[in-house]
Design an enzyme around this catalytic site. Structure first.
Site, PDB file in Angstrom:
ATOM      1  N   ILE A  60      27.086 -24.026   2.979  1.00 51.25           N
ATOM      2  CA  ILE A  60      26.096 -24.863   2.284  1.00 51.25           C
ATOM      3  C   ILE A  60      25.921 -24.423   0.827  1.00 51.25           C
ATOM      4  CG2 ILE A  60      24.812 -25.596   4.348  1.00 51.25           C
ATOM      5  CD1 ILE A  60      22.626 -23.500   3.501  1.00 51.25           C
ATOM      6  N   ALA A  82      20.999 -24.574   8.698  1.00 51.12           N
ATOM      7  CA  ALA A  82      21.887 -23.443   8.359  1.00 51.12           C
ATOM      8  C   ALA A  82      21.076 -22.292   7.785  1.00 51.12           C
ATOM      9  CB  ALA A  82      22.940 -23.903   7.358  1.00 51.12           C
ATOM     10  N   THR A 125      10.117 -21.799   9.572  1.00 47.89           N
ATOM     11  CA  THR A 125       9.640 -20.923  10.644  1.00 47.89           C
ATOM     12  C   THR A 125       8.183 -20.527  10.425  1.00 47.89           C
ATOM     13  OG1 THR A 125       9.877 -18.664  11.476  1.00 47.89           O
ATOM     14  CG2 THR A 125      10.710 -19.053   9.285  1.00 47.89           C
ATOM     15  N   ASP A 126       7.502 -20.195  11.520  1.00 48.75           N
ATOM     16  CA  ASP A 126       6.121 -19.697  11.387  1.00 48.75           C
ATOM     17  C   ASP A 126       6.088 -18.315  10.734  1.00 48.75           C
ATOM     18  OD1 ASP A 126       7.130 -18.194  13.509  1.00 48.75           O
ATOM     19  OD2 ASP A 126       5.434 -18.568  14.851  1.00 48.75           O
ATOM     20  N   GLU A 127       7.252 -17.645  10.656  1.00 46.46           N
ATOM     21  CA  GLU A 127       7.241 -16.289  10.075  1.00 46.46           C
ATOM     22  C   GLU A 127       6.892 -16.288   8.590  1.00 46.46           C
ATOM     23  OE1 GLU A 127      10.255 -13.524  11.181  1.00 46.46           O
ATOM     24  OE2 GLU A 127      10.340 -14.255  13.237  1.00 46.46           O
ATOM     25  N   TYR A 150      14.149 -11.603   6.032  1.00 35.83           N
ATOM     26  CA  TYR A 150      14.421 -12.935   6.600  1.00 35.83           C
ATOM     27  C   TYR A 150      13.303 -13.908   6.249  1.00 35.83           C
ATOM     28  CZ  TYR A 150      14.050 -16.666  10.070  1.00 35.83           C
ATOM     29  OH  TYR A 150      13.879 -17.896  10.672  1.00 35.83           O
ATOM     30  N   SER A 153      13.042 -14.843   2.630  1.00 32.70           N
ATOM     31  CA  SER A 153      14.058 -15.802   2.172  1.00 32.70           C
ATOM     32  C   SER A 153      13.713 -17.217   2.654  1.00 32.70           C
ATOM     33  CB  SER A 153      15.452 -15.378   2.635  1.00 32.70           C
ATOM     34  OG  SER A 153      15.586 -15.481   4.041  1.00 32.70           O
ATOM     35  N   LYS A 154      13.177 -17.343   3.863  1.00 35.31           N
ATOM     36  CA  LYS A 154      12.778 -18.666   4.351  1.00 35.31           C
ATOM     37  C   LYS A 154      11.598 -19.194   3.524  1.00 35.31           C
ATOM     38  CE  LYS A 154      14.153 -20.657   7.519  1.00 35.31           C
ATOM     39  NZ  LYS A 154      15.294 -21.624   7.677  1.00 35.31           N
ATOM     40  N   TYR A 207      10.840  -2.741  21.562  1.00 34.52           N
ATOM     41  CA  TYR A 207      10.392  -2.084  20.327  1.00 34.52           C
ATOM     42  C   TYR A 207       8.938  -1.628  20.455  1.00 34.52           C
ATOM     43  CZ  TYR A 207      14.417  -4.386  18.026  1.00 34.52           C
ATOM     44  OH  TYR A 207      15.667  -4.823  17.665  1.00 34.52           O
ATOM     45  N   PRO A 274      10.925  -1.903  11.735  1.00 35.10           N
ATOM     46  CA  PRO A 274      10.127  -1.660  10.529  1.00 35.10           C
ATOM     47  C   PRO A 274       9.360  -2.924  10.122  1.00 35.10           C
ATOM     48  CG  PRO A 274      12.393  -0.908  10.222  1.00 35.10           C
ATOM     49  CD  PRO A 274      12.361  -1.673  11.517  1.00 35.10           C
TER      50      PRO A 274
HETATM   51  P1  NAD Z   1      21.419 -19.411  14.505  1.00 31.79           P
HETATM   52  O1  NAD Z   1      21.592 -18.088  13.837  1.00 31.79           O
HETATM   53  O2  NAD Z   1      21.650 -19.526  15.970  1.00 31.79           O
HETATM   54  O3  NAD Z   1      22.389 -20.477  13.808  1.00 31.79           O
HETATM   55  C1  NAD Z   1      22.560 -20.548  12.420  1.00 31.79           C
HETATM   56  C2  NAD Z   1      23.764 -21.452  12.147  1.00 31.79           C
HETATM   57  O4  NAD Z   1      23.911 -21.583  10.715  1.00 31.79           O
HETATM   58  C3  NAD Z   1      25.090 -20.889  12.661  1.00 31.79           C
HETATM   59  O5  NAD Z   1      25.839 -21.894  13.307  1.00 31.79           O
HETATM   60  C4  NAD Z   1      25.808 -20.420  11.387  1.00 31.79           C
HETATM   61  O6  NAD Z   1      27.227 -20.459  11.487  1.00 31.79           O
HETATM   62  C5  NAD Z   1      25.277 -21.410  10.358  1.00 31.79           C
HETATM   63  N1  NAD Z   1      25.349 -20.894   8.988  1.00 31.79           N
HETATM   64  C6  NAD Z   1      24.919 -19.688   8.547  1.00 31.79           C
HETATM   65  N2  NAD Z   1      25.158 -19.568   7.227  1.00 31.79           N
HETATM   66  C7  NAD Z   1      25.713 -20.747   6.824  1.00 31.79           C
HETATM   67  C8  NAD Z   1      26.163 -21.249   5.579  1.00 31.79           C
HETATM   68  N3  NAD Z   1      26.097 -20.505   4.460  1.00 31.79           N
HETATM   69  N4  NAD Z   1      26.667 -22.489   5.524  1.00 31.79           N
HETATM   70  C9  NAD Z   1      26.771 -23.249   6.649  1.00 31.79           C
HETATM   71  N5  NAD Z   1      26.370 -22.821   7.866  1.00 31.79           N
HETATM   72  C10 NAD Z   1      25.847 -21.590   7.943  1.00 31.79           C
HETATM   73  O7  NAD Z   1      19.982 -19.903  14.099  1.00 31.79           O
HETATM   74  P2  NAD Z   1      18.901 -20.730  14.964  1.00 31.79           P
HETATM   75  O8  NAD Z   1      18.117 -19.783  15.764  1.00 31.79           O
HETATM   76  O9  NAD Z   1      19.555 -21.880  15.581  1.00 31.79           O
HETATM   77  O10 NAD Z   1      17.949 -21.219  13.782  1.00 31.79           O
HETATM   78  C11 NAD Z   1      18.236 -22.436  13.089  1.00 31.79           C
HETATM   79  C12 NAD Z   1      17.177 -22.660  12.032  1.00 31.79           C
HETATM   80  O11 NAD Z   1      15.899 -22.726  12.643  1.00 31.79           O
HETATM   81  C13 NAD Z   1      17.093 -21.533  11.004  1.00 31.79           C
HETATM   82  O12 NAD Z   1      16.876 -22.110   9.735  1.00 31.79           O
HETATM   83  C14 NAD Z   1      15.892 -20.715  11.441  1.00 31.79           C
HETATM   84  O13 NAD Z   1      15.270 -20.100  10.334  1.00 31.79           O
HETATM   85  C15 NAD Z   1      15.018 -21.792  12.035  1.00 31.79           C
HETATM   86  N6  NAD Z   1      14.085 -21.352  13.095  1.00 31.79           N
HETATM   87  C16 NAD Z   1      14.541 -20.625  14.158  1.00 31.79           C
HETATM   88  C17 NAD Z   1      13.648 -20.268  15.180  1.00 31.79           C
HETATM   89  C18 NAD Z   1      14.096 -19.490  16.393  1.00 31.79           C
HETATM   90  O14 NAD Z   1      13.267 -19.097  17.194  1.00 31.79           O
HETATM   91  N7  NAD Z   1      15.386 -19.262  16.590  1.00 31.79           N
HETATM   92  C19 NAD Z   1      12.299 -20.651  15.092  1.00 31.79           C
HETATM   93  C20 NAD Z   1      11.876 -21.382  13.975  1.00 31.79           C
HETATM   94  C21 NAD Z   1      12.787 -21.736  12.989  1.00 31.79           C
HETATM   95  O1  DAU Z   2       8.833 -17.156  14.990  1.00 29.59           O
HETATM   96  C1  DAU Z   2      10.039 -17.812  14.689  1.00 29.59           C
HETATM   97  C2  DAU Z   2      11.135 -16.797  14.533  1.00 29.59           C
HETATM   98  O2  DAU Z   2      11.390 -16.281  15.835  1.00 29.59           O
HETATM   99  C3  DAU Z   2      12.411 -17.381  13.922  1.00 29.59           C
HETATM  100  O3  DAU Z   2      12.137 -17.765  12.598  1.00 29.59           O
HETATM  101  C4  DAU Z   2      13.546 -16.363  13.941  1.00 29.59           C
HETATM  102  O4  DAU Z   2      14.749 -16.965  13.485  1.00 29.59           O
HETATM  103  C5  DAU Z   2      13.728 -15.866  15.358  1.00 29.59           C
HETATM  104  O5  DAU Z   2      14.724 -14.855  15.368  1.00 29.59           O
HETATM  105  C6  DAU Z   2      12.414 -15.321  15.917  1.00 29.59           C
HETATM  106  O6  DAU Z   2      12.031 -14.107  15.248  1.00 29.59           O
HETATM  107  P1  DAU Z   2      11.465 -12.817  16.047  1.00 29.59           P
HETATM  108  O7  DAU Z   2      11.724 -11.618  15.216  1.00 29.59           O
HETATM  109  O8  DAU Z   2      10.089 -13.043  16.527  1.00 29.59           O
HETATM  110  O9  DAU Z   2      12.460 -12.878  17.336  1.00 29.59           O
HETATM  111  P2  DAU Z   2      13.240 -11.759  18.136  1.00 29.59           P
HETATM  112  O10 DAU Z   2      13.822 -12.426  19.336  1.00 29.59           O
HETATM  113  O11 DAU Z   2      14.165 -10.972  17.269  1.00 29.59           O
HETATM  114  O12 DAU Z   2      12.081 -10.773  18.622  1.00 29.59           O
HETATM  115  C7  DAU Z   2      11.014 -11.245  19.428  1.00 29.59           C
HETATM  116  C8  DAU Z   2      10.088 -10.072  19.692  1.00 29.59           C
HETATM  117  O13 DAU Z   2      10.784  -9.138  20.523  1.00 29.59           O
HETATM  118  C9  DAU Z   2       9.703  -9.308  18.443  1.00 29.59           C
HETATM  119  O14 DAU Z   2       8.348  -8.837  18.590  1.00 29.59           O
HETATM  120  C10 DAU Z   2      10.635  -8.102  18.434  1.00 29.59           C
HETATM  121  C11 DAU Z   2      10.862  -7.856  19.916  1.00 29.59           C
HETATM  122  N1  DAU Z   2      12.194  -7.289  20.241  1.00 29.59           N
HETATM  123  C12 DAU Z   2      13.298  -7.936  19.807  1.00 29.59           C
HETATM  124  C13 DAU Z   2      14.558  -7.442  20.083  1.00 29.59           C
HETATM  125  C14 DAU Z   2      15.792  -8.165  19.562  1.00 29.59           C
HETATM  126  C15 DAU Z   2      12.292  -6.135  21.025  1.00 29.59           C
HETATM  127  O15 DAU Z   2      11.287  -5.548  21.457  1.00 29.59           O
HETATM  128  N2  DAU Z   2      13.542  -5.629  21.294  1.00 29.59           N
HETATM  129  C16 DAU Z   2      14.677  -6.234  20.839  1.00 29.59           C
HETATM  130  O16 DAU Z   2      15.795  -5.718  21.105  1.00 29.59           O
END
Ligand code: NAD
Ligand code: DAU
Length: 338
Positions: A60, A82, A125-127, A150, A153-154, A207, A274
């Site tokens: 992108i 993405a 994201t809510d983060e 992360y 940047s969002k 964690y 952290p």
């Molecule tokens: P993911 O890491 O599973 O997928 C990300 C995708 O983006 C991958 O297919 C990757 O190849 C592609 N990508 C990365 N860099 C790219 C680039 N430079 N150009 C084109 N494609 C690229 O992520 P996800 O968990 O599916 O999250 C998708 C979106 O939703 C993200 O923007 C994330 O911030 C947001 N989001 C995720 C969550 C969650 O819980 N996973 C919650 C809220 C919002």
């Molecule tokens: O809230 C939305 C976000 O949720 C998205 O924007 C992110 O893309 C997505 O990755 C997620 O972020 P979190 O950091 O909350 O998700 P994660 O699954 O990494 O961790 C969830 C919780 O679990 C968090 O409190 C950290 C904890 N954790 C995570 C991992 C990977 C552990 O205790 N052990 C672990 O190994």
């Protein structure tokens, strides 16, 4: 409706594309994805031959490529999934997060503006709101206070979207969702990591004390929310989506062990992340009121279906875990689990 979806080979993007093609006969999708470690063509293997679907591998951040794709439209909308999405990886190295999440969004905004796209959905994201204490909920008015590279940047991307709407009247909406779970989630995130580790009798690295709270939502409900924002959202607006489903990480861990009939001795308390955000919880009332959206998947049945899906897709997991994943896992957990 012709959509340019970015990041469609990841977890949420692949679920979104599958739902769009299944739910709407008149939708066609071009999926632009770089296929980073998180992008996986297997996630869309079942629809790859659908005549309404086209995959383009690319970045992108590549303006020339994005312009070329958009000029082959016309597209009705761009939906930007993405991103580099894992908090722990952003702590190890923030560089790719700044590039894709900020520069990539800026490139898409400029290209979409040039192509006079009528709707841009920024999947955020809510983060971006930072951490809550014991009480309260994030609303769309909560000040932005990101904690990790992360989420910073969002947040920067969200502010660019806001600025493009304010300065140019650019027709963008932003969605901010809580923690997703469901099929095709990369097994670096809590739920798929713990399911796949427990299935193989491997340690579950909790964690800190495991008392951090997340508001879990099934990916199908998030996809329905993005669809509602795409079709019915108002330009310039932000919509929060959450599951109203708060759980501590330990509650999640116990539930997974129970569903898999595995012992609690698999739990290993490890050094905390952290800057670990204590609690996320979402007020989704604006989306409920203005988009007529409500989450539909009950958490207990959603988690059970997710555990079943990972058990039925052991090859999908094994394929991922055999690659780059191993060096990441060693860097992230090696010392912690010694
Ligand atoms: P993911 O890491 O599973 O997928 C990300 C995708 O983006 C991958 O297919 C990757 O190849 C592609 N990508 C990365 N860099 C790219 C680039 N430079 N150009 C084109 N494609 C690229 O992520 P996800 O968990 O599916 O999250 C998708 C979106 O939703 C993200 O923007 C994330 O911030 C947001 N989001 C995720 C969550 C969650 O819980 N996973 C919650 C809220 C919002
Ligand atoms: O809230 C939305 C976000 O949720 C998205 O924007 C992110 O893309 C997505 O990755 C997620 O972020 P979190 O950091 O909350 O998700 P994660 O699954 O990494 O961790 C969830 C919780 O679990 C968090 O409190 C950290 C904890 N954790 C995570 C991992 C990977 C552990 O205790 N052990 C672990 O190994």
């Amino acid at each position: 409706m012709r959509l340019l979806v970015t990041g469609g080979c990841g977890f949420i993007g692949s679920n979104f594309i599958r739902h769009q093609l299944a739910d709407y006969n008149d939708v066609s999708v071009v999926n632009l994805d770089l296929l980073t470690y998180a992008g996986n063509l297997e996630n869309l293997a079942d629809i790859k031959d659908d005549s309404r679907y086209e995959f383009r591998r690319g970045d992108i951040c590549d303006r020339e490529l994005v312009d070329e794709i958009l000029s082959g439209g016309p597209f009705d909308a761009v939906v930007n999934f993405a991103a580099e999405s894992h908090v722990d990886r952003s702590i190890l190295d923030s560089g790719p997060f700044i590039q894709t999440n900020i520069v990539g969004t800026q490139v898409l905004l400029d290209a979409a503006r040039g192509a006079k796209i009528g709707r841009f959905v920024q999947v955020s994201t809510d983060e971006v709101y930072g951490s809550l204490g014991e009480t309260g909920l994030f609303t769309e008015e909560t000040p932005l206070a990101p904690s990790s590279p992360y989420s910073a940047s969002k947040t920067a991307a969200d502010l660019l979207v806001r600025a493009y709407h304010h300065s140019f009247g650019f027709p963008a909406v932003t969605t901010r969702c809580s923690n997703n779970y469901g099929p095709y989630q990369f097994p670096e995130k809590l739920i798929p990591l713990f399911i796949s580790n427990a299935a193989q009798d491997k340690a579950l690295p909790v964690y800190g004390t495991g008392t951090n709270v997340r508001d879990w939502i099934h990916v199908d409900d998030h996809c329905r929310g993005i669809d509602a924002a795409l079709r019915h959202g108002v330009d310039g607006e932000v919509y929060n989506f959450g599951g109203s489903n708060e759980r501590t990480n330990l509650e999640i861990t116990h539930a997974i062990l129970k569903l898999l009939h595995k012992p609690e001795s698999l739990i290993h308390y490890v050094t905390d992340r952290p800057g670990h955000d204590l609690r996320y919880a979402i007020d989704s009332s604006k989306a409920e009121r203005e988009l007529q959206w409500t989450p539909q998947v009950d958490f207990e049945s959603g988690l059970k279906a997710t555990v079943d899906w990972y058990q039925q897709h052991a090859d999908w997991v094994a394929h991922i875990k055999s690659g780059e994943y191993q060096s990441y896992y060693e860097q992230q957990y090696g010392e912690r689990l010694q």
